[in-house]
Write a protein that holds these residues in place. Sequence first.
Motif, short mmCIF file in Angstrom:
data_model
loop_
_atom_site.label_atom_id
_atom_site.label_comp_id
_atom_site.label_asym_id
_atom_site.label_seq_id
_atom_site.Cartn_x
_atom_site.Cartn_y
_atom_site.Cartn_z
N GLN A 189 -1.58 -11.29 -57.66
CA GLN A 189 -2.73 -12.10 -57.30
C GLN A 189 -2.52 -12.80 -55.96
OE1 GLN A 189 -3.34 -14.71 -60.64
NE2 GLN A 189 -3.89 -13.03 -62.02
N ALA A 190 -1.25 -13.03 -55.61
CA ALA A 190 -0.93 -13.67 -54.34
C ALA A 190 -0.90 -12.67 -53.19
CB ALA A 190 0.42 -14.38 -54.44
N GLY A 191 -1.16 -11.41 -53.50
CA GLY A 191 -1.25 -10.40 -52.47
C GLY A 191 -0.03 -9.53 -52.30
N PHE A 192 0.93 -9.64 -53.23
CA PHE A 192 2.15 -8.83 -53.14
C PHE A 192 2.08 -7.67 -54.14
CE2 PHE A 192 3.42 -13.10 -51.77
CZ PHE A 192 3.97 -12.80 -50.53
N GLU A 193 1.87 -6.48 -53.63
CA GLU A 193 1.76 -5.31 -54.49
C GLU A 193 3.15 -4.75 -54.76
OE1 GLU A 193 -0.35 -0.87 -54.58
OE2 GLU A 193 -0.85 -2.31 -53.00
N HIS A 194 3.55 -4.73 -56.03
CA HIS A 194 4.90 -4.27 -56.35
C HIS A 194 4.96 -2.75 -56.49
CE1 HIS A 194 3.18 -5.03 -60.50
NE2 HIS A 194 3.64 -3.78 -60.63
N ILE A 195 6.18 -2.24 -56.43
CA ILE A 195 6.39 -0.81 -56.64
C ILE A 195 6.57 -0.53 -58.13
CG2 ILE A 195 7.87 1.18 -56.12
CD1 ILE A 195 8.73 -0.30 -53.57
N THR A 196 7.48 -1.28 -58.76
CA THR A 196 7.70 -1.17 -60.20
C THR A 196 7.94 -2.55 -60.79
OG1 THR A 196 10.10 -0.86 -59.94
CG2 THR A 196 8.74 1.14 -60.01
#
Length: 252
Positions: A189-196
């Motif tokens: 939600q804070a804009g950090f797209e994770h890989i896994t």
Amino acid sequence: MSGHSKWATTKHKKAKVDSQRAVVFQKFSREIIVASRLGGGDLKANFRLRTAVEKAKAAGLPNDNIKRAIDKGTGAGSSESYEELTYEGYGAGGVAIVVEAMTDNRNRTAGDIRSYFTKFNGNLGETGCVGWMFKQYGMITFSKDVDYDKLVEEAINLGAEDFLDDDEDEYKILTAVSDLQTISEGLEQAGFEHITAEFTRIPENTIEVTDEKTATSLMRLIDKLEEHDDVQNVYSNADIPDEVMEKIEGTY
């Protein structure tokens, strides 16, 4: 939060050659089947399924395979049933090893794993014999394209336990097991797209393995375990120095 940790060297990772892709894909498909069977096929409502799909996609599992696995898990024409099991034992040099598996035949899997430990100078033990040496965490990985300082700040605010920067390509956030979903979604939600986003086990203490013969036996065991169809994850508390790994490369 620490910036570097040697724990990453204790879980052996090796690039799989093309001939092994089918086995690797089967492992991801099993996790998706189990996750969808337990929590349904809606990725938004089933966090375990969502993380399993993310991990599978990152490894290159085709979308058609993912859809078939979800369909099987939700009962679309499949009678496949897997149970999750954990095996514990010691490898060469007294190194602690934990094996996580998914199987439709526990007798077959247990027999295979026991034979591997025996063949490579190890010993399969009773449940709990080494598990206490490892702490379970949630682990969220991010590309190093993200803003390091902002990621750390946001992770701390959300309650993350540690931050690791010991990989050339990824940052890792460690969380309490119960906080993995909350922190993962909060960072998203804070804009950090994770890989896994997944669960992992990290040893509380490591055993340095400097003897080449011992290291070779240990790596042969770990490789054999990882190649087994039913094995999902293998963890150890071995700390093999880079110079030793270089010397034994190609011997296991």
